[in-house]
Enzyme design. Sequence first.
Site, PDB file in Angstrom:
ATOM      1  CD  GLU A 140      -2.469   1.788   0.407  1.00 49.76           C
ATOM      2  OE1 GLU A 140      -3.321   1.058  -0.107  1.00 49.76           O
ATOM      3  OE2 GLU A 140      -2.249   2.966   0.009  1.00 49.76           O
ATOM      4  CG  ASN A 185     -11.333   6.883  -3.479  1.00 51.08           C
ATOM      5  OD1 ASN A 185     -10.821   7.819  -2.872  1.00 51.08           O
ATOM      6  ND2 ASN A 185     -11.406   6.841  -4.791  1.00 51.08           N
ATOM      7  CB  THR A 186     -12.863   1.346   0.498  1.00 51.83           C
ATOM      8  OG1 THR A 186     -12.503   0.903  -0.812  1.00 51.83           O
ATOM      9  CG2 THR A 186     -13.952   0.457   1.061  1.00 51.83           C
ATOM     10  N   GLY A 204     -19.395   6.680   1.548  1.00 52.07           N
ATOM     11  CA  GLY A 204     -20.607   6.521   2.355  1.00 52.07           C
ATOM     12  C   GLY A 204     -20.875   5.056   2.665  1.00 52.07           C
ATOM     13  NE  ARG A 233     -24.185   7.983  -7.244  1.00 53.93           N
ATOM     14  CZ  ARG A 233     -23.318   7.356  -6.464  1.00 53.93           C
ATOM     15  NH1 ARG A 233     -22.153   6.976  -6.939  1.00 53.93           N
ATOM     16  NH2 ARG A 233     -23.592   7.108  -5.211  1.00 53.93           N
ATOM     17  CG  HIS A 248     -16.497   5.248  -9.314  1.00 53.11           C
ATOM     18  ND1 HIS A 248     -16.369   4.480  -8.186  1.00 53.11           N
ATOM     19  CD2 HIS A 248     -16.356   4.382 -10.353  1.00 53.11           C
ATOM     20  CE1 HIS A 248     -16.175   3.218  -8.513  1.00 53.11           C
ATOM     21  NE2 HIS A 248     -16.159   3.128  -9.827  1.00 53.11           N
ATOM     22  CD  GLU A 307     -12.716   4.503  -8.255  1.00 52.88           C
ATOM     23  OE1 GLU A 307     -12.687   4.398  -7.004  1.00 52.88           O
ATOM     24  OE2 GLU A 307     -12.772   5.598  -8.847  1.00 52.88           O
TER      25      GLU A 307
HETATM   26  P1  ADP Z   1     -11.022   0.105  -4.402  1.00 52.60           P
HETATM   27  O1  ADP Z   1     -12.354   0.666  -4.005  1.00 52.60           O
HETATM   28  O2  ADP Z   1     -10.970  -0.352  -5.788  1.00 52.60           O
HETATM   29  O3  ADP Z   1     -10.509  -0.877  -3.393  1.00 52.60           O
HETATM   30  P2  ADP Z   1      -9.526   2.160  -3.063  1.00 52.60           P
HETATM   31  O4  ADP Z   1      -9.322   3.565  -3.479  1.00 52.60           O
HETATM   32  O5  ADP Z   1     -10.389   1.911  -1.885  1.00 52.60           O
HETATM   33  O6  ADP Z   1     -10.020   1.355  -4.347  1.00 52.60           O
HETATM   34  O7  ADP Z   1      -8.126   1.476  -2.740  1.00 52.60           O
HETATM   35  C1  ADP Z   1      -7.037   1.498  -3.617  1.00 52.60           C
HETATM   36  C2  ADP Z   1      -5.770   1.505  -2.787  1.00 52.60           C
HETATM   37  O8  ADP Z   1      -4.632   1.300  -3.631  1.00 52.60           O
HETATM   38  C3  ADP Z   1      -5.528   2.828  -2.075  1.00 52.60           C
HETATM   39  O9  ADP Z   1      -5.313   2.597  -0.710  1.00 52.60           O
HETATM   40  C4  ADP Z   1      -4.295   3.397  -2.764  1.00 52.60           C
HETATM   41  O10 ADP Z   1      -3.493   4.204  -1.920  1.00 52.60           O
HETATM   42  C5  ADP Z   1      -3.573   2.131  -3.190  1.00 52.60           C
HETATM   43  N1  ADP Z   1      -2.623   2.346  -4.293  1.00 52.60           N
HETATM   44  C6  ADP Z   1      -2.795   3.106  -5.405  1.00 52.60           C
HETATM   45  N2  ADP Z   1      -1.707   3.066  -6.186  1.00 52.60           N
HETATM   46  C7  ADP Z   1      -0.798   2.261  -5.565  1.00 52.60           C
HETATM   47  C8  ADP Z   1       0.525   1.832  -5.857  1.00 52.60           C
HETATM   48  N3  ADP Z   1       1.157   2.242  -6.961  1.00 52.60           N
HETATM   49  N4  ADP Z   1       1.153   1.015  -4.984  1.00 52.60           N
HETATM   50  C9  ADP Z   1       0.533   0.604  -3.837  1.00 52.60           C
HETATM   51  N5  ADP Z   1      -0.715   0.991  -3.502  1.00 52.60           N
HETATM   52  C10 ADP Z   1      -1.384   1.797  -4.348  1.00 52.60           C
END
Ligand code: ADP
Length: 604
Positions: free
Chosen positions: A175, A183-184, A188, A427, A537, A566
């Site tokens: 991460e 975003n999760t 909401g 939306r 989104h 996403e």
């Molecule tokens: P989804 O709803 O598809 O799970 P989220 O936005 O909740 O999407 O989660 C995507 C996660 O991936 C975020 O925590 C973001 O920081 C992480 N992320 C994005 N790009 C990278 C990357 N290059 N390396 C590691 N983590 C990443």
Amino acid sequence: MKEKMKRRVLCGLVAGAMLLSLAGCGDTGNSPAPAGAESVQTTEAQGHNDKLTVETKFVDGKITSVEVLIHKESPSISDLALTEIPANIVKYQTVAVDAVAGATVTSTAIMEAVKTAIQNEGLDLNAFSQAADTSAEKEDDVEKTADVVVIGAGGAGLAAAVSAKQNGASVIVIEKMPKAGGNTVISGAAYNAVDPERQAKHDPPVEDSTDLHYQQTFEGGDSLAKPELVRVLVDNALPALEWTEELGMEYTDYIFTVLGGLWPRAHKPVKPLGTGFIETYLNFADKNDIEIMYNTTAESLIIDDDGAVIGVMAKGKTGNTVTLNANNGVILATGGFGANAEMREKYNEIWPSLSDLKTTNHPGATGDGLAMAEAAGANLIGLAHIQLLPMGDPETGSLSGNIEQAVENRIFVNKDGNRFVAEDERRDVMTKALFEQPDALMWTIVDSHSYPTGDTLNNFNESIDQLVEEGRAYKADTLEDLAAQIGVDPQNLVAAVEEFNKAVDAGGGDPMGRTLFQYKLDQGPYYAGLRAPTVHHTMGGIEINESAEVLAADGSVIKGLYAAGEVTGGIHGANRLGGNALADITVFGRIAGENAAKAKEENA
Ligand code: ADP
């Protein structure tokens, strides 16, 4: 042991405020403490939800401890700021430490409270304001191996990690942010699933079917989604929800229609926002040996000579190289690109311009997964389908402060006090209509059916009293008074509400063409909240099949590469139904994890 002398100075300060008590505190604070004595300053600053109370301790002009004593910040979202900011202030002896991404208001509040403490202590604030120097601390390069490597610790990635583990794989998650959630965790968290048991308890009971969910999702996305993926989504939404319940996730029995959801099938978690999902998965990860490497950014996929994905190259926080080998495969779950203005502008074909618009997204939603997947030969689809909401905070773009509870029980009026769209529409339809209103601003109007008491929370863990107190919502016993407060024509507002109430009584015939109603807007106090268009989104992304395997442009499967959430395309078409994202990321995250784990048996 030498006993330290202790003096306690309770000033309760917000910078610039409470001048009278400041005078009293100033004397005590400015007198130098005896050598070796510990001095304690208790100060306050405004956080996201309320004031924070921070205790700062000093010995011989150095900060020895910072602790947040009292706060009302949202769990999971601000947790890291509450520990990391105090620790770094002490470590680097400066209030100019990096804010925790996604919790900048909380981070700044702690720094502000400590600044006040430094001033009360009679120390030179400039000496504590140099940027923290972290350059000398480069960590060693790392190489690790697991059956399944997941990129991204948001809802999809963590669901995939849990599912892979349950299916027998060893799992590493990386991460890029210092915390999980993406975003999760700030969403909401409405979760659409056809759920006969809960829907029967709704007033009135809801008739529903997976076929209707399918039809609304597919047609609501202009028939541009991949039908087989929509089928997987709707058929697995309830089983996946029940799977999260087995993991400890809790939902209320309340079923509602979320903005743009088109039908009352949204579930509401017991815990605020998406925190319940993330806490549930992290709890499982903790107990089941799933390693999560934070501050680790995936940069590219490792691809073998046959084109199969066998690992990930990443960078650690200090710029060190992290090599992760995957025995079975890699799951891309990096989320969308809503926070990447450049990518939004590059792919946008639908909206006038998106570069200046604010977003509901967390700062890590920069679309990193798309380039990595493309380099491995993945097909990207539907990238122009960028979803906007008419529901952003006009200042920040965030969804927080949104006073709607359920589509059925609120209307929108423009700055003239007139309705302008069916408020149960898609939306994109609502947002396009909002762009045509004066200043592209609207008021959401609700009554006490939505907020029976002042401490009733919205879907973002904020009470209506708190929002009113902060000037983010307005409250009045009559519509006329509300109109006066928000500066709209009272006659127009009263007429708009009367017209809506007539349609509720008649169960139809709404001049805007709206069909979803529950209660009339007829019981004060009434509330209003100002809202603006915001980027929400990105519906396009990596093409996958029903097994969450990534596809190349010729339809062949890219071995070892899975994607969920996403970052994928083809599930929502041109418009995503409200409440379908949580179902999407849970269903496909779970499938991706299971299939990546099973690839081990196939490879064996
Ligand atoms: P989804 O709803 O598809 O799970 P989220 O936005 O909740 O999407 O989660 C995507 C996660 O991936 C975020 O925590 C973001 O920081 C992480 N992320 C994005 N790009 C990278 C990357 N290059 N390396 C590691 N983590 C990443």
